[in-house]
Design an enzyme around this catalytic site. Sequence first.
Site, PDB file in Angstrom:
ATOM      1  N   LYS A  44     -14.154 153.168  84.049  1.00  0.00           N
ATOM      2  CA  LYS A  44     -15.400 153.007  84.807  1.00  0.00           C
ATOM      3  C   LYS A  44     -15.395 153.899  86.050  1.00  0.00           C
ATOM      4  CE  LYS A  44     -15.618 148.471  85.492  1.00  0.00           C
ATOM      5  NZ  LYS A  44     -16.212 147.159  85.816  1.00  0.00           N
ATOM      6  N   LYS A  46     -13.539 153.597  88.539  1.00  0.00           N
ATOM      7  CA  LYS A  46     -13.368 152.733  89.706  1.00  0.00           C
ATOM      8  C   LYS A  46     -11.869 152.585  89.981  1.00  0.00           C
ATOM      9  CE  LYS A  46     -17.277 149.679  90.359  1.00  0.00           C
ATOM     10  NZ  LYS A  46     -17.670 148.283  90.614  1.00  0.00           N
TER      11      LYS A  46
HETATM   12  N1  C2G Z   1     -23.168 142.199  92.507  1.00  0.00           N
HETATM   13  C1  C2G Z   1     -24.260 141.618  93.136  1.00  0.00           C
HETATM   14  N2  C2G Z   1     -24.552 141.970  94.409  1.00  0.00           N
HETATM   15  C2  C2G Z   1     -23.797 142.880  95.067  1.00  0.00           C
HETATM   16  C3  C2G Z   1     -22.677 143.471  94.435  1.00  0.00           C
HETATM   17  C4  C2G Z   1     -22.379 143.107  93.132  1.00  0.00           C
HETATM   18  O1  C2G Z   1     -24.960 140.778  92.541  1.00  0.00           O
HETATM   19  N3  C2G Z   1     -24.137 143.219  96.353  1.00  0.00           N
HETATM   20  C5  C2G Z   1     -22.888 141.804  91.111  1.00  0.00           C
HETATM   21  C6  C2G Z   1     -23.021 142.973  90.133  1.00  0.00           C
HETATM   22  O2  C2G Z   1     -24.383 143.175  89.784  1.00  0.00           O
HETATM   23  C7  C2G Z   1     -22.188 142.479  88.961  1.00  0.00           C
HETATM   24  C8  C2G Z   1     -21.089 141.644  89.649  1.00  0.00           C
HETATM   25  O3  C2G Z   1     -21.547 141.386  90.995  1.00  0.00           O
HETATM   26  O4  C2G Z   1     -22.976 141.630  88.123  1.00  0.00           O
HETATM   27  C9  C2G Z   1     -19.763 142.362  89.707  1.00  0.00           C
HETATM   28  O5  C2G Z   1     -19.978 143.612  90.322  1.00  0.00           O
HETATM   29  P1  C2G Z   1     -18.806 144.732  90.189  1.00  0.00           P
HETATM   30  O6  C2G Z   1     -17.495 144.115  90.498  1.00  0.00           O
HETATM   31  O7  C2G Z   1     -19.268 145.939  90.930  1.00  0.00           O
HETATM   32  O8  C2G Z   1     -18.832 144.992  88.626  1.00  0.00           O
HETATM   33  P2  C2G Z   1     -19.332 146.322  87.858  1.00  0.00           P
HETATM   34  O9  C2G Z   1     -18.561 147.487  88.322  1.00  0.00           O
HETATM   35  O10 C2G Z   1     -20.808 146.314  87.969  1.00  0.00           O
HETATM   36  O11 C2G Z   1     -18.814 146.038  86.376  1.00  0.00           O
HETATM   37  O12 C2G Z   1     -19.157 145.428  81.699  1.00  0.00           O
HETATM   38  C10 C2G Z   1     -19.795 145.251  82.943  1.00  0.00           C
HETATM   39  C11 C2G Z   1     -18.977 145.855  84.063  1.00  0.00           C
HETATM   40  O13 C2G Z   1     -17.640 145.404  84.030  1.00  0.00           O
HETATM   41  C12 C2G Z   1     -19.617 145.508  85.404  1.00  0.00           C
END
Ligand code: C2G
Length: 129
Positions: A44, A46
């Site tokens: 990803k 990340k």
């Molecule tokens: N999130 C949120 N508000 C934020 C930051 C994050 O609602 N200010 C939500 C994201 O939309 C996601 C969850 O928190 O639903 C986790 O975010 P991340 O850890 O950034 O995950 P991500 O990189 O989006 O990975 O297969 C799906 C992926 O693994 C998602």
Amino acid sequence: MKKVITYGTFDLIHMGHINILRRAKALGDHLTVAVSSDDFNTLKHKQAYYSYEQRKEILEAIRFVDEVIPECSWDQKIEDIKKYDIDLFVMGGDWEGEFDFLEDYCEVRYLPRTRGISTTKTKEDLSHR
Ligand code: C2G
């Protein structure tokens, strides 16, 4: 029992994560969180500060979370929904539409992101102190 699932990296846990976990749990009776493995984070593009094991343990300590499983690939969601008997798939709004294909297997809902907070912003703010 209505089972909910959500996916993410959940690095440096912040209120945006807590808000989605709280709301996801409120939509059912049981919440499974699939947390990205370190290798999948690389896919990803990340680089998480905390390791998979640390992020898993932190999530398991959050009262909205009932179960934590590893997310190792983009392609495991359908299998997870069947394996864990999931009724509802939840993601933040930044993923709107990306997982609609799962509607053949369970309900899909996207919830509004929490504005003004992200792991990236946390890191940037800390680096400028
Ligand atoms: N999130 C949120 N508000 C934020 C930051 C994050 O609602 N200010 C939500 C994201 O939309 C996601 C969850 O928190 O639903 C986790 O975010 P991340 O850890 O950034 O995950 P991500 O990189 O989006 O990975 O297969 C799906 C992926 O693994 C998602």
